[in-house]
Design a protein around this motif. Structure first.
Motif, PDB file in Angstrom:
ATOM      1  N   ASN A  35      21.511  26.979  42.968  1.00 37.46           N
ATOM      2  CA  ASN A  35      21.943  26.786  41.595  1.00 37.46           C
ATOM      3  C   ASN A  35      22.814  27.940  41.094  1.00 37.46           C
ATOM      4  N   GLU A  36      23.604  28.526  41.983  1.00 39.39           N
ATOM      5  CA  GLU A  36      24.534  29.592  41.602  1.00 39.39           C
ATOM      6  C   GLU A  36      25.693  29.626  42.595  1.00 39.39           C
ATOM      7  N   LYS A  37      26.797  30.201  42.138  1.00 37.65           N
ATOM      8  CA  LYS A  37      27.971  30.384  42.994  1.00 37.65           C
ATOM      9  C   LYS A  37      27.942  31.810  43.511  1.00 37.65           C
ATOM     10  N   ARG A  38      28.157  31.976  44.814  1.00 42.00           N
ATOM     11  CA  ARG A  38      28.210  33.316  45.388  1.00 42.00           C
ATOM     12  C   ARG A  38      29.514  33.448  46.177  1.00 42.00           C
ATOM     13  N   PHE A  39      30.055  34.653  46.193  1.00 42.09           N
ATOM     14  CA  PHE A  39      31.363  34.877  46.804  1.00 42.09           C
ATOM     15  C   PHE A  39      31.333  36.076  47.736  1.00 42.09           C
ATOM     16  N   GLY A  40      32.117  35.967  48.813  1.00 42.36           N
ATOM     17  CA  GLY A  40      32.346  37.085  49.717  1.00 42.36           C
ATOM     18  C   GLY A  40      33.846  37.213  49.921  1.00 42.36           C
ATOM     19  N   PHE A  41      34.327  38.438  50.018  1.00 43.49           N
ATOM     20  CA  PHE A  41      35.761  38.686  50.164  1.00 43.49           C
ATOM     21  C   PHE A  41      35.988  39.518  51.410  1.00 43.49           C
ATOM     22  N   VAL A  42      36.910  39.053  52.283  1.00 43.99           N
ATOM     23  CA  VAL A  42      37.146  39.724  53.553  1.00 43.99           C
ATOM     24  C   VAL A  42      38.639  39.980  53.735  1.00 43.99           C
ATOM     25  N   ALA A  43      38.961  41.219  54.071  1.00 39.52           N
ATOM     26  CA  ALA A  43      40.330  41.587  54.448  1.00 39.52           C
ATOM     27  C   ALA A  43      40.195  42.485  55.676  1.00 39.52           C
ATOM     28  N   SER A  44      40.509  41.951  56.837  1.00 36.67           N
ATOM     29  CA  SER A  44      40.327  42.708  58.076  1.00 36.67           C
ATOM     30  C   SER A  44      41.474  43.695  58.281  1.00 36.67           C
ATOM     31  N   LYS A  45      41.367  44.499  59.320  1.00 40.28           N
ATOM     32  CA  LYS A  45      42.411  45.475  59.614  1.00 40.28           C
ATOM     33  C   LYS A  45      43.736  44.810  59.967  1.00 40.28           C
ATOM     34  N   LYS A  46      43.699  43.537  60.317  1.00 38.85           N
ATOM     35  CA  LYS A  46      44.933  42.805  60.598  1.00 38.85           C
ATOM     36  C   LYS A  46      45.796  42.648  59.346  1.00 38.85           C
ATOM     37  N   ASN A  69      35.065  28.768  36.680  1.00 38.06           N
ATOM     38  CA  ASN A  69      34.585  27.408  36.396  1.00 38.06           C
ATOM     39  C   ASN A  69      35.180  26.353  37.322  1.00 38.06           C
ATOM     40  N   LYS A  70      36.233  26.669  38.060  1.00 43.56           N
ATOM     41  CA  LYS A  70      36.856  25.700  38.971  1.00 43.56           C
ATOM     42  C   LYS A  70      36.148  25.635  40.323  1.00 43.56           C
ATOM     43  N   PHE A  71      35.275  26.596  40.603  1.00 42.37           N
ATOM     44  CA  PHE A  71      34.503  26.590  41.842  1.00 42.37           C
ATOM     45  C   PHE A  71      33.228  25.787  41.614  1.00 42.37           C
ATOM     46  N   LYS A  72      32.788  25.049  42.629  1.00 42.59           N
ATOM     47  CA  LYS A  72      31.614  24.193  42.506  1.00 42.59           C
ATOM     48  C   LYS A  72      30.330  25.013  42.434  1.00 42.59           C
ATOM     49  N   GLU A  73      29.362  24.516  41.661  1.00 44.38           N
ATOM     50  CA  GLU A  73      28.040  25.138  41.601  1.00 44.38           C
ATOM     51  C   GLU A  73      27.337  24.941  42.940  1.00 44.38           C
ATOM     52  N   ASN A  74      26.323  25.746  43.198  1.00 39.82           N
ATOM     53  CA  ASN A  74      25.482  25.649  44.396  1.00 39.82           C
ATOM     54  C   ASN A  74      26.236  25.886  45.692  1.00 39.82           C
ATOM     55  N   TYR A  75      27.318  26.647  45.654  1.00 43.38           N
ATOM     56  CA  TYR A  75      28.091  26.906  46.867  1.00 43.38           C
ATOM     57  C   TYR A  75      28.285  28.399  47.083  1.00 43.38           C
ATOM     58  N   ASP A  76      28.319  28.764  48.374  1.00 37.90           N
ATOM     59  CA  ASP A  76      28.735  30.100  48.787  1.00 37.90           C
ATOM     60  C   ASP A  76      30.169  29.988  49.262  1.00 37.90           C
ATOM     61  N   TYR A  77      31.010  30.921  48.872  1.00 34.41           N
ATOM     62  CA  TYR A  77      32.415  30.941  49.272  1.00 34.41           C
ATOM     63  C   TYR A  77      32.729  32.274  49.940  1.00 34.41           C
TER      64      TYR A  77
END
Length: 107
Positions: A35-46, A69-77
């Motif tokens: 019941n929440e949106k969670r986010f991870g951000f990745v930028a590799s050495k490339k 608000n445009k991201f869906k609820e209950n999802y990890d991104y």
């Protein structure tokens, strides 16, 4: 905005999530049943040196913050920067990154 922090959380999304490719990013998303949106951000050495990687992640966070608000609820991104950003990040504007990420979540 809640972020993914643990390797276990990232691994689960990487293994079971669906991928969407755009010009500058790969977006992996997975239903988390929390019941929440969670986010991870990745930028590799490339994607470049530390300065470029931090700029990329700042852009990603800002896109998510302003379009939460445009991201869906209950999802990890997980939003991953592609290597093509290495050459373009200095001239890349926020608007371009925003359109690219939103195109990926709407597909």
């Amino acid at each position: 905005m809640i972020t993914l922090k643990k390797e276990k959380e990232f691994s689960k999304v990487y293994q079971k999530g669906q991928k969407k490719h755009t010009k500058y990013v790969i977006i992996i998303f997975l239903n988390n049943n929390l019941n929440e949106k969670r986010f991870g951000f990745v930028a590799s050495k490339k994607t470049g040196n530390a300065v470029k990687r931090n700029r990329i992640k700042r852009l990603f966070r800002e896109v998510v913050r302003l379009n939460y608000n445009k991201f869906k609820e209950n999802y990890d991104y997980i939003i991953i920067g592609k290597a093509v950003l290495k050459d373009n990040i200095d001239s890349l504007k926020y608007d371009t990154m925003e359109k690219d990420i939103l195109k990926g979540i709407i597909k």
